[in-house]
Design a protein around this motif. Structure first.
Motif, PDB file in Angstrom:
ATOM      1  N   LEU A 159       0.811  -1.214   0.000  1.00  0.00           N
ATOM      2  CA  LEU A 159       0.000   0.000   0.000  1.00  0.00           C
ATOM      3  C   LEU A 159       0.847   1.268   0.000  1.00  0.00           C
ATOM      4  N   LEU A 160       2.125   1.130   0.392  1.00  0.00           N
ATOM      5  CA  LEU A 160       2.988   2.310   0.497  1.00  0.00           C
ATOM      6  C   LEU A 160       3.791   2.511  -0.787  1.00  0.00           C
ATOM      7  N   ASN A 161       3.111   2.459  -1.915  1.00  0.00           N
ATOM      8  CA  ASN A 161       3.745   2.703  -3.199  1.00  0.00           C
ATOM      9  C   ASN A 161       3.818   4.214  -3.459  1.00  0.00           C
ATOM     10  N   PRO A 162       4.662   4.642  -4.387  1.00  0.00           N
ATOM     11  CA  PRO A 162       4.862   6.085  -4.595  1.00  0.00           C
ATOM     12  C   PRO A 162       3.577   6.862  -4.891  1.00  0.00           C
ATOM     13  N   TYR A 163       2.709   6.309  -5.738  1.00  0.00           N
ATOM     14  CA  TYR A 163       1.483   7.030  -6.078  1.00  0.00           C
ATOM     15  C   TYR A 163       0.579   7.185  -4.859  1.00  0.00           C
ATOM     16  N   ALA A 164       0.439   6.114  -4.073  1.00  0.00           N
ATOM     17  CA  ALA A 164      -0.403   6.181  -2.886  1.00  0.00           C
ATOM     18  C   ALA A 164       0.164   7.158  -1.858  1.00  0.00           C
ATOM     19  N   LEU A 166     -11.469  16.543  -6.032  1.00  0.00           N
ATOM     20  CA  LEU A 166     -10.301  15.669  -6.124  1.00  0.00           C
ATOM     21  C   LEU A 166     -10.679  14.218  -5.862  1.00  0.00           C
ATOM     22  N   PHE A 167     -11.429  13.979  -4.785  1.00  0.00           N
ATOM     23  CA  PHE A 167     -11.808  12.600  -4.472  1.00  0.00           C
ATOM     24  C   PHE A 167     -12.891  12.098  -5.421  1.00  0.00           C
ATOM     25  N   ALA A 168     -13.747  12.992  -5.896  1.00  0.00           N
ATOM     26  CA  ALA A 168     -14.737  12.579  -6.892  1.00  0.00           C
ATOM     27  C   ALA A 168     -14.056  12.108  -8.172  1.00  0.00           C
ATOM     28  N   SER A 169     -12.928  12.719  -8.522  1.00  0.00           N
ATOM     29  CA  SER A 169     -12.199  12.284  -9.715  1.00  0.00           C
ATOM     30  C   SER A 169     -11.668  10.865  -9.535  1.00  0.00           C
ATOM     31  N   LEU A 170     -11.263  10.520  -8.312  1.00  0.00           N
ATOM     32  CA  LEU A 170     -10.817   9.151  -8.042  1.00  0.00           C
ATOM     33  C   LEU A 170     -11.983   8.170  -8.136  1.00  0.00           C
ATOM     34  N   PHE A 171     -13.147   8.563  -7.612  1.00  0.00           N
ATOM     35  CA  PHE A 171     -14.325   7.694  -7.703  1.00  0.00           C
ATOM     36  C   PHE A 171     -14.737   7.490  -9.166  1.00  0.00           C
ATOM     37  N   ALA A 172     -14.668   8.563  -9.963  1.00  0.00           N
ATOM     38  CA  ALA A 172     -15.032   8.446 -11.376  1.00  0.00           C
ATOM     39  C   ALA A 172     -14.057   7.521 -12.097  1.00  0.00           C
ATOM     40  N   TRP A 173     -12.789   7.571 -11.736  1.00  0.00           N
ATOM     41  CA  TRP A 173     -11.785   6.680 -12.321  1.00  0.00           C
ATOM     42  C   TRP A 173     -12.041   5.229 -11.899  1.00  0.00           C
ATOM     43  N   LEU A 174     -12.468   5.050 -10.651  1.00  0.00           N
ATOM     44  CA  LEU A 174     -12.718   3.704 -10.127  1.00  0.00           C
ATOM     45  C   LEU A 174     -13.895   3.016 -10.821  1.00  0.00           C
ATOM     46  N   TYR A 175     -14.970   3.752 -11.099  1.00  0.00           N
ATOM     47  CA  TYR A 175     -16.178   3.172 -11.707  1.00  0.00           C
ATOM     48  C   TYR A 175     -15.842   2.501 -13.040  1.00  0.00           C
ATOM     49  N   PRO A 176     -16.419   1.310 -13.337  1.00  0.00           N
ATOM     50  CA  PRO A 176     -17.480   0.568 -12.644  1.00  0.00           C
ATOM     51  C   PRO A 176     -16.956  -0.500 -11.692  1.00  0.00           C
ATOM     52  N   ASN A 177     -15.783  -0.287 -11.140  1.00  0.00           N
ATOM     53  CA  ASN A 177     -15.204  -1.256 -10.217  1.00  0.00           C
ATOM     54  C   ASN A 177     -15.346  -0.791  -8.777  1.00  0.00           C
ATOM     55  N   ALA A 178     -15.305  -1.751  -7.860  1.00  0.00           N
ATOM     56  CA  ALA A 178     -15.233  -1.442  -6.442  1.00  0.00           C
ATOM     57  C   ALA A 178     -13.789  -1.371  -5.985  1.00  0.00           C
ATOM     58  N   MET A 179     -12.931  -2.195  -6.592  1.00  0.00           N
ATOM     59  CA  MET A 179     -11.492  -2.186  -6.323  1.00  0.00           C
ATOM     60  C   MET A 179     -10.767  -2.335  -7.648  1.00  0.00           C
ATOM     61  N   ALA A 180      -9.932  -1.367  -7.989  1.00  0.00           N
ATOM     62  CA  ALA A 180      -9.114  -1.505  -9.187  1.00  0.00           C
ATOM     63  C   ALA A 180      -7.947  -2.448  -8.891  1.00  0.00           C
ATOM     64  N   ALA A 181      -7.411  -3.075  -9.920  1.00  0.00           N
ATOM     65  CA  ALA A 181      -6.361  -4.078  -9.723  1.00  0.00           C
ATOM     66  C   ALA A 181      -5.098  -3.692 -10.484  1.00  0.00           C
ATOM     67  N   SER A 182      -3.971  -3.751  -9.767  1.00  0.00           N
ATOM     68  CA  SER A 182      -2.674  -3.597 -10.436  1.00  0.00           C
ATOM     69  C   SER A 182      -2.193  -4.944 -10.962  1.00  0.00           C
ATOM     70  N   GLU A 183      -2.660  -6.014 -10.333  1.00  0.00           N
ATOM     71  CA  GLU A 183      -2.408  -7.387 -10.775  1.00  0.00           C
ATOM     72  C   GLU A 183      -3.688  -8.178 -10.582  1.00  0.00           C
ATOM     73  N   THR A 193      -2.360  11.351 -11.708  1.00  0.00           N
ATOM     74  CA  THR A 193      -3.535  10.478 -11.815  1.00  0.00           C
ATOM     75  C   THR A 193      -3.942  10.300 -13.273  1.00  0.00           C
ATOM     76  N   LEU A 194      -4.011  11.391 -14.017  1.00  0.00           N
ATOM     77  CA  LEU A 194      -4.403  11.304 -15.421  1.00  0.00           C
ATOM     78  C   LEU A 194      -3.369  10.530 -16.227  1.00  0.00           C
ATOM     79  N   ALA A 195      -2.103  10.664 -15.859  1.00  0.00           N
ATOM     80  CA  ALA A 195      -1.045   9.956 -16.583  1.00  0.00           C
ATOM     81  C   ALA A 195      -1.104   8.452 -16.350  1.00  0.00           C
ATOM     82  N   ARG A 196      -1.676   8.007 -15.243  1.00  0.00           N
ATOM     83  CA  ARG A 196      -1.764   6.578 -14.931  1.00  0.00           C
ATOM     84  C   ARG A 196      -2.932   5.887 -15.624  1.00  0.00           C
ATOM     85  N   MET A 197      -3.845   6.655 -16.165  1.00  0.00           N
ATOM     86  CA  MET A 197      -5.037   6.058 -16.774  1.00  0.00           C
ATOM     87  C   MET A 197      -4.714   5.414 -18.117  1.00  0.00           C
TER      88      MET A 197
END
Length: 330
Positions: free
Chosen positions: A157-162, A263-280, A215-219
């Motif tokens: 959880l302690l990755n650079p982006y987080a 700011l947090f709404a932008s994260l929620f919009a990025w998350l949708y339609p998932n409950a948890m996004a996956a890096s793996e 955040t936008l660069a990671r999409m």
């Protein structure tokens, strides 16, 4: 995905945003108690600015957690098991902060008050960081198994982006709290809060801009709604800075509140339609995490009845305690 699943995802997002906006200024004000307050009397005045409302603000967190448990139990299970240590630290910090607010005035000793003031500072700053880290991980992605279970460790959880998310939320909440204190105090304490707000506002603007760009660069392809909301967050932080320089305390506070929300709404919009996004592994979708349709129907009826009552009560509380706070004479 059903309509009720979408509705309840939106409601949970609203609850979290409400909590982050309201507790955001609590956390910021609490973390600044020892910075702005030079005497015991001044620190007591600072505590009185948010003392009457902090417990009402935390209702949003309790309801958000309860709604997640009932509407999306798989999301709740993955989040609270995988993020267990981080959430435990968050809970401990909140307890320490809340006990500090209540116990500060129970003794007149300088050492007693100093200890609880530091408890309030730490108990305010740590959740501000942890909440940013948590939501950056949820939206940015963590390792998940095929069953949607967290497959990492606490250190994952302690990755650079987080961590950047944690720094962003801390700085933004500090600026938000300084605008709140400038709005709620008078006299020398007010002048000090205004000066601090003018210093923190440009820093908040810079970190919100940097985190939004990252955040936008990671999409994988720009999500239009998330990009728009990130832009609103940056513009609102800039507006808060501008209005603070002009001495418009109410508008500066409104700008910082909008920046937190967007700011947090932008994260929620990025998350949708998932409950948890996956890096793996596969992401945990909202449909997979949702309760039965009947459960969501019952919850919708209950929410329609009680949500307006809670909002009316909290609005009345803020109206009652709307006046500026003065420093008590020594």
């Amino acid at each position: 995905m059903t309509t009720l699943e979408i509705v309840w995802f939106l409601l949970i997002c609203v609850l979290w945003i409400g909590y982050l906006v309201l507790e955001g200024f609590d956390f910021g004000a609490g973390a600044l108690v020892r910075v702005l307050g030079k005497t015991t009397e001044e620190r007591g005045a600072l505590l009185r600015t948010f003392g009457p409302v902090w417990d009402g603000n935390e209702v949003w967190l309790i309801v958000a957690g309860g709604a997640t448990f009932a509407a999306f139990p798989h999301w709740y299970a993955t989040l609270f098991s995988g993020f267990y240590l981080a959430l435990f630290l968050l809970l401990v910090a909140l307890i320490i902060r809340n006990v500090g607010v209540e116990f500060w005035g129970k003794d007149t000793g300088a050492r007693w008050k100093s200890r609880w003031e530091w408890a309030i500072v730490v108990g305010s700053a740590l959740p501000a960081v942890l909440l940013g880290v948590a939501w950056a991980n949820i939206a940015g992605g963590v390792p998940l198994t095929d069953d949607g279970e967290f497959a990492g460790t606490f250190w994952t959880l302690l990755n650079p982006y987080a961590l950047a998310g944690g720094v962003t939320s801390l700085v933004l909440f500090l600026a938000h709290g300084s605008h709140f204190l400038a709005l709620r105090t008078e006299g020398e304490l007010h002048a000090r809060a205004v000066t601090l707000a003018r210093r923190l506002a440009p820093v908040a603007f810079a970190v919100v801009l940097a985190f939004s760009v990252w955040t936008l660069a990671r999409m994988d392809g720009i999500e239009p709604l998330s990009a728009v909301l990130a832009g609103v967050a940056v513009l609102a932080a800039g507006a808060a800075w501008w209005r603070a320089l002009l001495g418009s305390e109410g508008w500066a506070f409104a700008g910082s509140a909008l920046s937190v929300a967007a700011l947090f709404a932008s994260l929620f919009a990025w998350l949708y339609p998932n409950a948890m996004a996956a890096s793996e592994g596969p992401a945990l979708s909202l449909h997979m995490a949702a309760s039965t349709p009947y459960t969501l129907q019952v919850m919708t009826v209950v929410a329609a009845i009680f949500t307006p009552l809670v909002l009316l009560y909290q609005g009345w509380t803020y109206w009652v305690f709307r006046r500026r706070v003065a420093v008590d004479p020594a």
